[in-house]
Design an enzyme around this catalytic site. Structure first.
Site, short mmCIF file in Angstrom:
data_model
loop_
_atom_site.label_atom_id
_atom_site.label_comp_id
_atom_site.label_asym_id
_atom_site.label_seq_id
_atom_site.Cartn_x
_atom_site.Cartn_y
_atom_site.Cartn_z
N ASP A 171 -1.93 -1.16 -3.67
CA ASP A 171 -2.22 -0.39 -4.90
C ASP A 171 -1.06 -0.52 -5.89
O ASP A 171 -0.03 -1.15 -5.60
CB ASP A 171 -2.50 1.07 -4.55
CG ASP A 171 -1.45 1.67 -3.62
OD1 ASP A 171 -0.25 1.38 -3.84
OD2 ASP A 171 -1.81 2.39 -2.67
N GLU A 231 -8.20 -20.59 -15.98
CA GLU A 231 -8.55 -21.21 -14.70
C GLU A 231 -9.78 -22.08 -14.93
O GLU A 231 -10.80 -21.60 -15.42
CB GLU A 231 -8.87 -20.14 -13.65
CG GLU A 231 -9.05 -20.74 -12.28
CD GLU A 231 -10.07 -20.02 -11.41
OE1 GLU A 231 -9.97 -20.16 -10.19
OE2 GLU A 231 -10.98 -19.36 -11.94
N HIS A 262 -4.71 -17.01 -4.63
CA HIS A 262 -5.51 -16.18 -3.72
C HIS A 262 -6.77 -16.89 -3.24
O HIS A 262 -7.50 -16.33 -2.43
CB HIS A 262 -5.87 -14.87 -4.44
CG HIS A 262 -6.76 -15.11 -5.62
ND1 HIS A 262 -6.31 -15.76 -6.76
CD2 HIS A 262 -8.07 -14.83 -5.83
CE1 HIS A 262 -7.32 -15.85 -7.61
NE2 HIS A 262 -8.40 -15.29 -7.08
N ASP A 263 -7.06 -18.07 -3.77
CA ASP A 263 -8.25 -18.83 -3.35
C ASP A 263 -7.90 -20.02 -2.45
O ASP A 263 -8.80 -20.71 -1.97
CB ASP A 263 -8.98 -19.41 -4.58
CG ASP A 263 -9.59 -18.35 -5.47
OD1 ASP A 263 -9.91 -17.25 -4.97
OD2 ASP A 263 -9.74 -18.62 -6.68
N ASP A 281 -5.63 -10.27 -15.20
CA ASP A 281 -6.73 -11.18 -14.94
C ASP A 281 -7.89 -10.80 -15.85
O ASP A 281 -8.20 -9.63 -16.01
CB ASP A 281 -7.17 -11.06 -13.47
CG ASP A 281 -7.48 -12.40 -12.85
OD1 ASP A 281 -8.34 -13.11 -13.40
OD2 ASP A 281 -6.87 -12.75 -11.82
N ASP A 319 0.86 -1.20 0.00
CA ASP A 319 0.00 0.00 0.00
C ASP A 319 0.89 1.24 0.00
O ASP A 319 1.65 1.45 0.93
CB ASP A 319 -0.89 -0.04 1.25
CG ASP A 319 -1.70 1.23 1.42
OD1 ASP A 319 -1.91 1.94 0.41
OD2 ASP A 319 -2.13 1.51 2.56
N ASP A 330 -10.30 -16.12 -15.73
CA ASP A 330 -11.06 -16.58 -14.58
C ASP A 330 -12.18 -17.55 -15.01
O ASP A 330 -12.96 -17.24 -15.92
CB ASP A 330 -11.68 -15.34 -13.92
CG ASP A 330 -12.26 -15.61 -12.56
OD1 ASP A 330 -11.48 -15.92 -11.65
OD2 ASP A 330 -13.49 -15.49 -12.41
N ASP A 375 -4.03 3.93 2.76
CA ASP A 375 -5.46 3.68 2.99
C ASP A 375 -5.74 2.26 3.45
O ASP A 375 -6.89 1.86 3.61
CB ASP A 375 -6.29 4.03 1.74
CG ASP A 375 -6.02 3.08 0.57
OD1 ASP A 375 -5.12 2.22 0.68
OD2 ASP A 375 -6.71 3.20 -0.46
O1 ISL Z 1 -12.25 -20.63 -4.30
C1 ISL Z 1 -12.85 -21.59 -4.67
C2 ISL Z 1 -12.88 -22.72 -3.83
O2 ISL Z 1 -14.06 -22.75 -3.14
C3 ISL Z 1 -13.52 -21.71 -5.95
O3 ISL Z 1 -14.82 -22.06 -5.93
C4 ISL Z 1 -13.35 -20.46 -6.72
O4 ISL Z 1 -14.40 -19.61 -6.54
C5 ISL Z 1 -13.20 -20.88 -8.14
O5 ISL Z 1 -11.97 -21.48 -8.16
C6 ISL Z 1 -13.22 -19.73 -9.10
O6 ISL Z 1 -12.29 -18.77 -8.74
C7 ISL Z 1 -12.21 -17.62 -9.49
O7 ISL Z 1 -13.47 -17.03 -9.76
C8 ISL Z 1 -14.19 -16.52 -8.65
C9 ISL Z 1 -13.33 -15.68 -7.71
O8 ISL Z 1 -14.01 -15.48 -6.51
C10 ISL Z 1 -12.00 -16.32 -7.44
O9 ISL Z 1 -11.22 -15.48 -6.63
C11 ISL Z 1 -11.36 -16.61 -8.75
O10 ISL Z 1 -10.06 -17.10 -8.64
C12 ISL Z 1 -15.31 -15.71 -9.22
O11 ISL Z 1 -14.79 -14.75 -10.09
#
Ligand code: ISL
Length: 578
Positions: free
Chosen positions: A70, A285, A357-358, A139, A62, A235, A66
């Site tokens: 960023d 993805e 990140h998931d 993305d 950051d 995505d 804030d």
């Molecule tokens: O994170 C998950 C595990 O429960 C997945 O269901 C995830 O939502 C899925 O892999 C899709 O992910 C992508 O699309 C989503 C977003 O929330 C995620 O951050 C992204 O990586 C919707 O855009």
């Protein structure tokens, strides 16, 4: 501190610590019989010896206090990324967004959210990335938009709107479930119909059957490429072709790789990538994708995309849905990874990842994040992943061995997936303690706590109040300490990236799994033109003995000696050349 810092010969394999070289396009000798533009395609596979680093901008750095990361913050850290040696940066979404799903709900595809900066800041970042010999991948979230995107606002206004069929409207919903809990349909007051949202209520699904939708998306993609970006991470791109008639049933399965998915991606390739794909990286993805489908998506002769993210290996520690926890069995993990290695050996290409990140943090999930074993297990996991065939992805903080976070209560979570699940589970009468345990183990906020730059308050991430609490372990686990310590996880990642850059066998060699039935040891060889690499890792905290010839020239290890035998100490990883 690692009590056993690596001696120079292990920590710095030939060329490993040199600055990243310009990515060459000359190292792709795979035989392939594609008639058209075969030579061009082969020479364009610059991403085979490359490593990608994922930035989640909200949580990276950051620059304006804030509490939210960023673009200015990323610019300030480019030298760090160059020192790590990565070739490509992938930015999670930075577009204008109501931030219902942290930017995966986009309200304007052609600008930057003011929280992250401006288009000028973006151009400065892109220039800084290119000056350092790296590339930048954006993305691309086009299965859905935000409900605040002008396209959806127009679509929802009336049944006669010219954009009505840019989205999926029905008088009656089917029985599909959203990935984020509840029905996948939302009743809309304006026209008294329901719209489809496979993710949150604020993420309506676009109708890819409509050619005007596809044209608008392709035009937007061309604008970003014209601006200089080097590719896209797409995505949930396997969900864009919906099953005809939208039949009742399991929405994840029914929407996975629908009937027109290959047609759409081939069209996208023609309309957007053709003529410049040699410079680009495209990765789709695809939750639920199979090896067989992935071979089709990534076969260069079919001109679709370069690689996919598969999900099989990150679904082994669950029974069915992700919140029903199950212990991981290393044999199953190897079986899945090996099947992907062998399945894409002749045609297509793998993406390699433990983290994004998931996903919860790899060292907490697959390793051992106790003080005794954290560093070694983070290195062992990185070793077995990075030396496989495919393009490795490093998620911010993975190179430090960052861990899951100690979330005390539901108030500590921010992620819509976790919050929705908690509300639904509690309403259904589930035990709150059990639900919280699942969220702590698998919740996506584990990956999203701020990047740990130093030991100061808020870990050097922000001078303000961070949007999600910093992990208290930043006092020990942080970039400043890791860069200064030659035995750190960071320097092990540098060495692994260096091996990929300098040894053709890492990028291109054949993969042979070993010890498939061993419950503790991850082992395989890579071979190319008379060079063989043996990769061995004990994925347990006990000493084990393996029955194989473990002699060879040591290239990398996470212990300071190599006994040249089959004894592997806790989380010991070795890379041998012979
Ligand atoms: O994170 C998950 C595990 O429960 C997945 O269901 C995830 O939502 C899925 O892999 C899709 O992910 C992508 O699309 C989503 C977003 O929330 C995620 O951050 C992204 O990586 C919707 O855009």
């Amino acid at each position: 501190m690692d009590p056993h810092p690596l001696p120079a010969q292990f920590a710095d394999p030939a060329g490993a610590l040199a600055p990243p070289r310009a990515i060459a396009g000359d190292r792709c000798p795979d035989p392939d019989t594609t008639p058209v533009s075969h030579t061009e395609r082969m020479s364009s596979q610059w991403w085979k010896p490359a490593v990608v680093y994922q930035i989640y901008p909200r949580s990276f750095a950051d620059s304006d206090g804030d509490g939210i990361g960023d673009l200015g913050g990323i610019v300030q850290r480019l030298d760090y990324l160059q020192q790590l040696g990565v070739d490509v940066l992938w930015l999670s979404p930075i577009y204008p967004s109501p931030q219902d799903d942290n930017g995966y709900d986009i309200s304007d595809y052609q600008d930057v959210d003011p929280t992250f900066g401006s288009l000028n800041d973006f151009d400065a970042l892109l220039a800084g990335v290119h000056e350092r010999g790296m590339k930048l991948v954006m993305d691309l979230v086009v299965n859905h938009t935000s409900d605040e995107h002008p396209w959806f606002e127009e679509s929802r206004a009336s049944k006669d709107s010219p954009k009505r069929d840019w989205y999926w409207w029905r008088a009656e919903p089917n029985d599909w479930r959203s990935f984020f809990s509840g029905s996948a349909w939302e009743a809309d007051q304006a026209t008294r119909e329901f719209y489809l949202h496979l993710f949150s209520v604020k993420q309506p699904d676009l109708n890819w059957e409509n050619p005007a939708v596809r044209e608008a998306i392709y035009a937007m993609m061309r604008l970003w490429l014209d601006r200089g970006v080097d590719g896209f991470r797409m995505d949930v791109i396997n969900l864009i072709s919906k099953p005809p008639g939208l039949p009742d049933g399991d929405s994840a399965a029914l929407n996975n790789c629908g009937p027109r998915i290959h047609e759409f991606l081939q069209e996208m390739h023609r309309e957007v990538f053709a003529g410049r794909d040699a410079q680009l990286l495209t990765v789709g993805e695809m939750p639920g994708v199979t090896v067989e489908e992935a071979t089709l998506f990534t076969d260069p002769a079919r001109a679709e995309i370069d690689m996919v993210f598969q999900f099989e290996h990150v679904q082994l520690d669950q029974n069915g849905r992700k919140w029903d926890l199950r212990a991981l069995d290393l044999r199953e993990l190897k079986a899945v990874m090996n099947r992907w290695q062998l399945g894409l050996a002749e045609r297509g290409w793998n993406s390699l990842y433990w983290n994004n990140h998931d996903q919860p943090r790899a060292v907490s999930r697959f390793g051992d994040d106790s003080p005794e074993h954290r560093v070694r297990s983070a290195k062992a996991l990185a070793t077995v992943l990075h030396l496989q065939r495919g393009t490795p992805y490093v998620y911010q903080g993975e190179e430090l061995g960052m861990t899951n976070a100690p979330f005390a209560s539901i108030e500590d979570f921010r992620d819509i997936e976790s919050l929705n699940h908690y509300a639904e589970a509690i309403a259904a009468g589930e035990d709150p303690g059990r639900v919280l345990t699942a969220l702590r183990t698998k919740g996506r906020d584990n990956a999203r706590t701020p990047m740990q730059w130093d030991a100061s308050e808020h870990a050097g991430f922000t001078t303000g109040e961070p949007w999600l609490a910093v992990n208290p372990n930043h006092a020990e686990i942080n970039a400043q300490a890791a860069v200064a310590d030659p035995g750190s996880v960071f320097h092990h990642f540098r060495a692994l990236i260096g091996l990929r850059h300098s040894l053709p066998v890492v990028a291109d060699g054949d993969f042979t799994p070993l010890l498939a039935d061993d419950p503790h040891v991850y082992a395989y060889t890579r071979a190319l033109d008379g060079t063989e690499l043996l990769v061995l890792a004990n994925c347990s905290s006990e000493t084990v003995i393996v029955e194989l010839d473990a002699r060879g020239e040591p290239l990398l290890s996470n212990y300071d000696d190599d006994p040249q035998d089959g004894t592997l100490r806790a989380w010991e990883a070795r890379v041998l050349r012979r």
